[in-house]
Design a protein around this motif. Sequence first.
Motif, PDB file in Angstrom:
ATOM      1  N   UNK A 201       0.840  -1.192   0.000  1.00 48.01           N
ATOM      2  CA  UNK A 201       0.000   0.000   0.000  1.00 48.01           C
ATOM      3  C   UNK A 201       0.878   1.248   0.000  1.00 48.01           C
ATOM      4  N   UNK A 202       0.503   2.276  -0.749  1.00 46.39           N
ATOM      5  CA  UNK A 202       1.340   3.477  -0.857  1.00 46.39           C
ATOM      6  C   UNK A 202       1.676   4.098   0.495  1.00 46.39           C
ATOM      7  N   UNK A 203       2.935   4.459   0.660  1.00 46.31           N
ATOM      8  CA  UNK A 203       3.369   5.188   1.849  1.00 46.31           C
ATOM      9  C   UNK A 203       3.557   4.341   3.084  1.00 46.31           C
ATOM     10  N   UNK A 208       6.521  -1.276   7.105  1.00 40.78           N
ATOM     11  CA  UNK A 208       7.050  -2.597   6.791  1.00 40.78           C
ATOM     12  C   UNK A 208       8.468  -2.757   7.326  1.00 40.78           C
ATOM     13  N   UNK A 209       9.318  -1.762   7.075  1.00 41.72           N
ATOM     14  CA  UNK A 209      10.708  -1.842   7.530  1.00 41.72           C
ATOM     15  C   UNK A 209      10.785  -1.925   9.053  1.00 41.72           C
ATOM     16  N   UNK A 210       9.946  -1.137   9.743  1.00 39.04           N
ATOM     17  CA  UNK A 210       9.951  -1.149  11.209  1.00 39.04           C
ATOM     18  C   UNK A 210       9.483  -2.501  11.745  1.00 39.04           C
ATOM     19  N   UNK A 225       0.185  -3.400  15.234  1.00 40.02           N
ATOM     20  CA  UNK A 225      -1.104  -4.079  15.130  1.00 40.02           C
ATOM     21  C   UNK A 225      -1.690  -3.851  13.736  1.00 40.02           C
ATOM     22  N   UNK A 226      -2.184  -4.918  13.129  1.00 39.36           N
ATOM     23  CA  UNK A 226      -2.796  -4.799  11.805  1.00 39.36           C
ATOM     24  C   UNK A 226      -1.813  -4.500  10.701  1.00 39.36           C
ATOM     25  N   UNK A 227      -0.566  -5.004  10.858  1.00 39.82           N
ATOM     26  CA  UNK A 227       0.478  -4.693   9.877  1.00 39.82           C
ATOM     27  C   UNK A 227       0.118  -5.162   8.482  1.00 39.82           C
ATOM     28  N   UNK A 228      -0.545  -6.311   8.358  1.00 42.80           N
ATOM     29  CA  UNK A 228      -0.855  -6.826   7.023  1.00 42.80           C
ATOM     30  C   UNK A 228      -1.957  -6.006   6.363  1.00 42.80           C
ATOM     31  N   UNK A 229      -2.936  -5.599   7.122  1.00 44.47           N
ATOM     32  CA  UNK A 229      -4.000  -4.757   6.571  1.00 44.47           C
ATOM     33  C   UNK A 229      -3.448  -3.387   6.175  1.00 44.47           C
ATOM     34  N   UNK A 230      -2.564  -2.830   6.996  1.00 43.85           N
ATOM     35  CA  UNK A 230      -2.027  -1.497   6.719  1.00 43.85           C
ATOM     36  C   UNK A 230      -1.106  -1.484   5.503  1.00 43.85           C
ATOM     37  N   UNK A 236       2.503 -14.475   4.178  1.00 41.53           N
ATOM     38  CA  UNK A 236       3.506 -15.171   3.376  1.00 41.53           C
ATOM     39  C   UNK A 236       4.528 -14.212   2.786  1.00 41.53           C
ATOM     40  N   UNK A 237       4.052 -13.047   2.284  1.00 44.70           N
ATOM     41  CA  UNK A 237       4.972 -12.021   1.761  1.00 44.70           C
ATOM     42  C   UNK A 237       5.920 -11.546   2.851  1.00 44.70           C
ATOM     43  N   UNK A 238       5.362 -11.323   4.035  1.00 42.06           N
ATOM     44  CA  UNK A 238       6.164 -10.817   5.155  1.00 42.06           C
ATOM     45  C   UNK A 238       7.238 -11.833   5.533  1.00 42.06           C
ATOM     46  N   UNK A 239       6.856 -13.082   5.635  1.00 41.33           N
ATOM     47  CA  UNK A 239       7.824 -14.115   6.000  1.00 41.33           C
ATOM     48  C   UNK A 239       8.893 -14.278   4.912  1.00 41.33           C
ATOM     49  N   UNK A 240       8.494 -14.142   3.643  1.00 38.39           N
ATOM     50  CA  UNK A 240       9.454 -14.242   2.539  1.00 38.39           C
ATOM     51  C   UNK A 240      10.514 -13.138   2.663  1.00 38.39           C
TER      52      UNK A 240
END
Length: 558
Positions: A201-203, A208-210, A225-230, A236-240
């Motif tokens: 998502x833009x911006x 993500x880095x944090x 909280x809600x990192x994937x929604x934000x 799976x992307x995050x773990x990759x």
Amino acid sequence: MLSYCSKDCPDLCSFDIIMENGKPAIKPYQHYFLDVPFVCTKLKHFFVREFSDVKSYVKSATGKQQPHSHKDAVWETAQFLKRNRDKKILFINGSGSLGYNMYYWDKLFSHFPNCWFVEGSPCDETGISAHIEDFGCVTNPRITNLERADAIILFGKNAKNCSPHLYAYLKKMKKIRKKIVYIDPVKTATAKIADKFIRINPGTDGLLAAALLEEIVPGEGYKIDGIFEKTGLSSGDFDYLKESIQDGKTAFIQGFGLQRYSNGANIVSWINKLAVYTNNKQFLYYGKSSQENLYKPDITKKHRVNIAEITQKMDEGFFDIYAVVGANPVITYPEPHLQIKAFAEKPLICVDTNYTETSRYADYFIKSAGMFAQNDFSESYFFNIKGERTALSSETLSDVQIACRIGEILQTDVNLDRKNGTEPVATSRKYTNRALELKEPYVEKDKFRLLTASHYFYLNSQLAEKYRNIDNYVFISDKDASELNVSDGDLLRVYNETGEFLNRCKISNMVENKTILVYKNRKLIKGWPNMVSKSIPTDSEDGLAYYDTFVNVERSDG
């Protein structure tokens, strides 16, 4: 004859100018990290365009543009400046044509007691500020360091369009089995080279880095909280990504688009911190201006105006005279309707290689011979290389000749010590560990976010003629198009309280989630993309948050 391209591209191509059939042609020099030399399409086109047969002119008392010889236009402009020496002048200069020589114009206008210089830039300033705050400087390691990395993560770096020589080098890295991950809100052509494309998502790159840093080095990032929604990422992307970031083995390449949000500096700083705390500082890349690490001449700029305040002050009638050199703010700065109104009310001086959307309002227009007609030098925005140029003979005056001639008429010293400028400033990154807050992106619900991207075939500050119909659309996702009940080829009206533009619809998987994309150098059906842009400062306060532009979209009958 040795030359190089100083247009608004990170790569800095060097080449020889040779004669073929009585006409100048380009013989590319080799970038040290590539096997085959090449220059991009836009350079080939601009090599001809720089020497276009454009006439200088001065407006008559009735407002008619009267053609003048270039030398006479310089004389008339100098006399006008002489008569109005104490007036408030706004000086806007571009960085896409000249290297070190742009300082001649700075020095000329520094002699005017009420000249106002622009503080900040629409290009790369926010990310530069973040790097300077984090490391004390902005510099890149050698690109060949990538050969020692196992994975290369591109954060918003559309190398295919914006840095073709980096893209060519990434293809080399791909052949020797380097993992390439591309993170971007837009699925650009660069995604083709990636082992995995991750839409974000833009911006939200800073979030993500944090979050990644907190997983890898607990206590140094943020549990969100809600990192994937934000962010729009899947688990799976995050773990990759987490698995791809190895201690001392992962490269991070940051694109300029990251810093075009109101939280842009914060985004860049969180990626910087992620690189440092995973021992990958030697693989961290961003960019810089072409003179950032060259010695700068001592020029006193008495007055400055922040880039985000320019159009407001123009609207208020604060300035008496406008001087625009090598720039086209009507299509690159926000709120062009306020600029056009101001240029119609007050005298405008323009110096450029060609007529532009800004110069059409000029009272004094001086045609310059462009970058190839003067000795010059600058650094690459991205690579550790420097270009030098030997002037190509031209009957038209170069920028340096124009600035010096105006200075001579006004009895003003415009000379520079060019020898000192050629010496690079020694730079070495030293990370400053500081409390780093986490800033979430600005969002307007129920509206579309407009992203404006660079296109391979043209520059950011000029509207395309030859390539005007290539990718000339408002790109929108299938889901969003369905909700609006629009189809390919439909005319779309894109608007907000600032302005509007019209262009044809193209349904594409390039964008999703109420985001639309327009290339910023196309000729639209009506207007330009910046018609809807507002003067929103970034968090470094020296850049513009172009990507925080929110709009309504609807079908138009024309």
